[in-house]
Design an enzyme around this catalytic site. Structure first.
Site, PDB file in Angstrom:
ATOM      1  N   HIS A 296       0.813  -1.224   0.000  1.00  0.00           N
ATOM      2  CA  HIS A 296       0.000   0.000   0.000  1.00  0.00           C
ATOM      3  C   HIS A 296       0.843   1.270   0.000  1.00  0.00           C
ATOM      4  CE1 HIS A 296      -3.803   1.776  -0.166  1.00  0.00           C
ATOM      5  NE2 HIS A 296      -4.418   1.197   0.851  1.00  0.00           N
ATOM      6  N   ARG A 297       2.154   1.142   0.232  1.00  0.00           N
ATOM      7  CA  ARG A 297       3.026   2.314   0.125  1.00  0.00           C
ATOM      8  C   ARG A 297       3.196   2.720  -1.334  1.00  0.00           C
ATOM      9  NH1 ARG A 297       8.270  -0.122   2.870  1.00  0.00           N
ATOM     10  NH2 ARG A 297       7.746  -1.625   1.210  1.00  0.00           N
TER      11      ARG A 297
END
Length: 439
Positions: free
Chosen positions: A412-413
């Site tokens: 999700h980064r």
């Protein structure tokens, strides 16, 4: 002047290895390009080529030695015209001076003082003095081959240092049933003897009242444990699941295999899924990325790492250019890569890298699961089993269909949930309308 042959770094991440087998001995003449040893890394057993010419003056590290650090002198080579005996003497004095890191054979011998310093569990009797043969001493490679062949190591005589069982001993042994379990009373001394070599943290969690065995982690298992722990600790995972109809894909596979029958090529469902993921990554390039801290790396080609289970753990050989290759080419590549992976014969560039991964546990009956991302990749696709389900078709009728669940794990980064959802939708579209992936 004698040339020191050192433990090579056979991959960018290799720090130590096991000297699985010597293919030369003292007195042998070698030339550049000759294979002189087999080195077991954390992922594969690889051949070590000589880059020099001369005569092997001395073997410094015994066959089967584990945890040999990169750069350790493993043999000495006398150059052309050099006195071999003098080179051997120089090797002996060089080995005595720096006191190299202890070979595993010495650790396996488990000297008596170590036994007295390790406190035995209160519930177990004090171990009687044991001969070195009370425990099976074998190299990791020999243990793996024995497990594959069904060989009982307790009946194999070792030819390595201090009776250590090496690869050649197991290859010449016949498969047989494992030795029957000993009676509880007889098993106690063996269990106590194995305690001698245990780490303190192992002994701290061990319930000695339960029959057990303790074995050292292989280099591969240590690497898997470290990397997956780091992934779950450092990478914020987001999981997205879709149900995918397989009917058209299965029909297409049947037609493709009929067309390829004369070539001896057989395409699997997994080969088609690798192709579909490759095409989806190119269609949604925001997911074909790696997070690098201050930068985001975006790839213009989809190299799909495919999880393959082998006796010592898990390895991910890479199907390069999965989006651009034909399905027959992917099928040939996967057959070759998976076969060599199980033999430990992959080169580092064949399993290190990749832009995304695919893990398929459908053949094991697993309906749905969430895979752990393999850093620095940004996503991994987990494939579940295809099964007959009742669905509502376009006309509103309830009909049977072959359906599988696919779950994408995304970093999700680097990848937003909306982009991950677009990738899953693109993958679903390609599988449900598979002619699109062949166009």
């Amino acid at each position: 002047m004698p040339i020191a042959i050192k433990m090579p770094a056979l991959s960018p991440t290799m720090e130590e290895g096991t000297l699985a087998k010597w293919l030369v001995k003292a007195g042998d003449k070698i030339a550049p390009g000759d294979i002189i040893a087999e080195i077991e890394t954390d992922k594969a057993t690889m051949e070590f080529e000589s880059i020099d010419e001369g005569t092997i003056a001395a073997i410094q590290i015994d066959e089967g030695a584990e945890n040999v650090k990169v750069g350790t002198v493993i043999a000495m080579l006398a150059e052309e015209g050099e006195d071999v005996e003098e080179a051997a003497k120089a090797a002996g004095s060089a080995a005595a001076a720096p006191a190299p890191s202890p070979a595993p054979a010495a650790a396996d011998a488990a000297p008596a003082p170590a036994a007295s310093s390790a406190p035995a569990p209160a519930s177990a009797p004090a171990p009687a003095p044991a001969a070195s043969g009370d425990r099976i001493i074998a190299s990791p490679l020999a243990k793996r081959i024995a497990a594959d062949k069904g060989v009982d190591l307790s009946g194999v005589t070792g030819s390595g240092p201090r009776g250590r069982i090496v690869k050649a001993d197991v290859e010449g042994a016949k498969a047989g049933a494992a030795a029957p379990a000993a009676a509880p009373a007889a098993a106690a001394p063996a269990a106590a003897a194995s305690d001698v070599a245990m780490a303190d943290e192992t002994r701290a969690i061990l319930d000695a009242r339960v029959p057990h065995s303790v074995s050292k982690l292989s280099g591969m298992r240590k690497t898997i444990a470290r990397r997956l722990t780091e992934s779950k600790q450092n990478v914020p995972h987001i999981y997205l699941t879709v149900d995918v109809r397989l009917d058209k894909l299965l029909a297409l596979r049947s037609e493709v295999n009929k067309a390829l029958e004369s070539q001896g090529v057989k395409v699997s469902v997994n080969d088609l899924l690798v192709k579909a993921l490759g095409k989806a990554l190119i269609a949604v390039p925001e997911c074909n990325v790696s997070f690098a801290g201050n930068e985001l790396i975006q790839y213009e080609r989809a190299d799909v790492s495919v999880a393959v289970s082998i006796p010592s753990g898990l390895i991910t050989p890479i199907v390069s250019d999965a989006d651009g290759r034909s399905v027959s080419s992917i099928a040939k590549a996967m057959k070759d890569l998976a076969g060599r992976a199980k033999e430990g014969k992959l080169a580092p560039e064949e399993y290190q890298g990749g832009t995304a991964s695919l893990s398929n546990m459908g053949m094991m009956g697993i309906k749905q699961f969430e895979a752990v991302i393999n850093p620095p990749q940004g996503m991994i696709l987990a494939i579940g089993a295809g099964e007959k389900r009742a669905i509502v078709d376009e006309s509103g009728e309830i009909v049977p269909a072959m359906v599988m669940s696919a779950t994408g794990s995304f970093d999700h980064r680097a990848i937003d949930g909306a982009d991950g959802a677009r990738l899953m939708a693109a993958f679903k579209e390609l599988v449900e309308n598979p002619l699109g992936m062949l166009a």
